[in-house]
Design an enzyme around this catalytic site. Structure first.
Site, PDB file in Angstrom:
ATOM      1  CB  CYS A 155      -0.932   0.012   1.208  1.00  0.00           C
ATOM      2  SG  CYS A 155      -1.911  -1.496   1.370  1.00  0.00           S
TER       3      CYS A 155
ATOM      4  CG  HIS B 250      -3.166   3.065   1.914  1.00  0.00           C
ATOM      5  ND1 HIS B 250      -3.605   2.630   0.682  1.00  0.00           N
ATOM      6  CD2 HIS B 250      -3.458   2.064   2.797  1.00  0.00           C
ATOM      7  CE1 HIS B 250      -4.132   1.418   0.816  1.00  0.00           C
ATOM      8  NE2 HIS B 250      -4.048   1.058   2.087  1.00  0.00           N
TER       9      HIS B 250
ATOM     10  CG  ASN C 255      -7.024  -0.963   0.765  1.00  0.00           C
ATOM     11  OD1 ASN C 255      -6.179  -0.736  -0.098  1.00  0.00           O
ATOM     12  ND2 ASN C 255      -6.695  -1.281   2.008  1.00  0.00           N
TER      13      ASN C 255
END
Length: 315
Positions: free
Chosen positions: A113, A241, A271
């Site tokens: 990420c 993120h 995500n």
């Protein structure tokens, strides 16, 4: 050399959209359960015939078009991903071939990420050192391909997509457009976010990640601002993120960027791992929520319990 800058950005998401109601037909969950815990409403999923390099290529092509560049103008391609279908050829080489970039240095960066902000720092260093003239930096992931669809705690989180940026040298006399990176990791806690096994599957220890992100990362993000000679109050934008809203909102509040637009693309996109920062940033630019020259904090965190952040100037 004065430094480097982000000259243009672009993003891409697959056409297929899954709502929370759609997921409720697959696993034991509900719209209320998902929204109350992670704040996500929808996410985009790629089909089996849409590989990661295709997602990346679409985003990169948009960034090149926005910059007014041809593929031959690029001499460095960096792709941040943790969901490549093959080990070799790597995603960067595949994207270069897809776009017709003739002879670039082509490297993948796997920091999950936090991959895009690591790749952006690498491109910045390469351009400032004279090792590259124009770099194409891409974050792309197909998280749906590494998801355990029987685990409702993770399958509700993920989405697929890509975002890209063109990095080149700042004009003569201009201030650097990419600030110094602050990066690091907590290796002994690397197991808290994993993509492992055969076939590989995404898993995480959600409470451990939440505590780390909301207690340890605010001070690190503020230090990234200090490295750029700014305070959080000077920021016009914050792009973290896009893990989930339960992390994004308290982390942004503790950073103290009281005058900044905070990206919340996770609500619509889920995500998307390494894609989440360039995807959310490109959308803010496209919608005009941030303007040319605005200082924006990009801050990635996640797998390996790695982090990397820098203040950039909006293209």
């Amino acid at each position: 050399m004065n430094g480097s800058r982000i000259a243009a950005v672009g993003h891409y998401q697959p056409a297929k959209v899954l709502t929370n109601e759609d997921l409720a037909s697959l696993v034991d969950t509900s719209d209320e359960w998902i929204r109350s815990r992670v704040g996500i409403r929808t996410r985009h999923f790629a089909g089996p015939d849409e590989p990661v390099d295709e997602l990346a290529g679409h985003a990169a092509a948009k960034a090149l078009a926005s910059a007014g560049l041809a593929p031959a103008d690029i001499d460095l391609v960096l792709v941040a991903t943790s969901t490549a279908e093959d080990r070799s050829p790597n995603m960067a080489a595949r994207v270069a071939a897809r776009l017709g970039i003739p002879s670039p240095a082509a490297m993948d960066i796997n920091v999950v990420c936090a991959g895009f902000t690591h790749a952006l720092a690498t491109a910045d260093h390469a351009v400032r050192a004279g090792a590259a003239t124009r770099a194409l930096v891409i974050g792309a992931d197909k998280m749906s391909a590494v998801t355990d669809w029987s685990d409702r705690t993770t399958c509700v989180l993920v989405g697929d997509g890509a975002g890209a940026a063109v990095v080149d040298a700042c004009p003569e006399g201009a201030e650097p457009g990419i600030g110094p990176v602050l990066w690091g990791s907590v290796p002994e806690m690397g197991h808290a976010v994993r993509i492992e096994g055969t076939p590989p599957r995404f898993a995480q220890e959600g409470q451990s990640v939440y505590r780390w992100a909301t207690t340890q990362l605010p001070a690190i993000a503020r230090r990234a601002c200090e490295r750029a000679g700014l305070t959080p109050a000077d920021l016009a934008g914050v792009v973290l993120h896009q893990a989930n809203l339960r992390i994004i909102e308290p982390l942004a509040a503790k950073i103290g960027a009281v005058n900044a637009v905070v990206a919340r693309d996770v609500v619509e996109s889920g995500n998307t791992s390494a894609a989440s920062i360039p995807l959310a940033f490109s959308k803010l630019v496209e919608r005009g929520e941030i303007s040319t020259g605005d200082p924006v904090l990009l801050f990635g965190f996640g797998g390996n319990l790695s982090y990397a952040g820098q203040v950039i100037r909006c293209p």
